[in-house]
Design an enzyme around this catalytic site. Structure first.
Site, PDB file in Angstrom:
ATOM      1  N   PRO A  43      -1.174   2.560  -5.284  1.00 59.59           N
ATOM      2  CA  PRO A  43      -2.164   1.681  -4.657  1.00 59.59           C
ATOM      3  C   PRO A  43      -2.834   2.323  -3.436  1.00 59.59           C
ATOM      4  O   PRO A  43      -4.037   2.173  -3.245  1.00 59.59           O
ATOM      5  CB  PRO A  43      -1.359   0.447  -4.256  1.00 59.59           C
ATOM      6  CG  PRO A  43      -0.205   0.441  -5.201  1.00 59.59           C
ATOM      7  CD  PRO A  43       0.123   1.881  -5.417  1.00 59.59           C
TER       8      PRO A  43
ATOM      9  N   LEU B 152       0.841  -1.198   0.000  1.00 58.73           N
ATOM     10  CA  LEU B 152       0.000   0.000   0.000  1.00 58.73           C
ATOM     11  C   LEU B 152       0.874   1.245   0.000  1.00 58.73           C
ATOM     12  O   LEU B 152       0.993   1.941   1.006  1.00 58.73           O
ATOM     13  CB  LEU B 152      -0.941  -0.002   1.209  1.00 58.73           C
ATOM     14  CG  LEU B 152      -2.212  -0.808   1.039  1.00 58.73           C
ATOM     15  CD1 LEU B 152      -2.977  -0.881   2.341  1.00 58.73           C
ATOM     16  CD2 LEU B 152      -3.086  -0.229  -0.054  1.00 58.73           C
ATOM     17  N   HIS B 153       1.498   1.504  -1.130  1.00 63.34           N
ATOM     18  CA  HIS B 153       2.376   2.653  -1.282  1.00 63.34           C
ATOM     19  C   HIS B 153       1.946   3.448  -2.504  1.00 63.34           C
ATOM     20  O   HIS B 153       1.495   2.877  -3.493  1.00 63.34           O
ATOM     21  CB  HIS B 153       3.838   2.213  -1.432  1.00 63.34           C
ATOM     22  CG  HIS B 153       4.334   1.498  -0.223  1.00 63.34           C
ATOM     23  ND1 HIS B 153       4.676   2.147   0.940  1.00 63.34           N
ATOM     24  CD2 HIS B 153       4.500   0.182   0.027  1.00 63.34           C
ATOM     25  CE1 HIS B 153       5.042   1.255   1.843  1.00 63.34           C
ATOM     26  NE2 HIS B 153       4.941   0.054   1.315  1.00 63.34           N
ATOM     27  N   ALA B 154       2.114   4.745  -2.462  1.00 59.88           N
ATOM     28  CA  ALA B 154       1.868   5.672  -3.568  1.00 59.88           C
ATOM     29  C   ALA B 154       0.561   5.388  -4.312  1.00 59.88           C
ATOM     30  O   ALA B 154      -0.502   5.621  -3.791  1.00 59.88           O
ATOM     31  CB  ALA B 154       3.063   5.717  -4.494  1.00 59.88           C
TER      32      ALA B 154
END
Length: 93
Positions: free
Chosen positions: A18, A14-16
């Protein structure tokens, strides 16, 4: 309280991008939702900074929860989004 446990389907976690997709979906759900790593402290799923701060990695289990009316349907949609690692918001969100 309704709860869904799901493994993060995005390889990068769950980065940037997403996280942005997830936060938009959580906000669009119309119900207050929290997200946490399994065994961790829940944070507001509609907050980009809070979601990024989780540092959830691909394949890691997260817990989505809400006690609002309509929570089951909203959590089902969000769990599907996370589990499948969808690159765009589905029409049903």
């Amino acid at each position: 309280m309704a709860e869904r446990r799901v493994n993060v389907g995005w390889a990068e976690g769950l980065h940037a991008r997403p996280a942005s997709i997830f936060v938009r979906a959580a906000t669009a759900s119309g119900v207050p939702v929290t997200i946490a790593k399994a065994g961790g402290t829940p944070v507001n799923a509609a907050s980009m900074l809070a979601v990024l701060g989780l540092g959830a990695q691909g394949g890691e289990e997260i817990v989505l929860a809400s006690d609002a009316e309509g929570a089951d349907a909203a959590l089902d949609r969000l769990a599907k989004l996370v589990a499948e690692g969808l690159e765009e918001l589905p029409e049903t969100v």
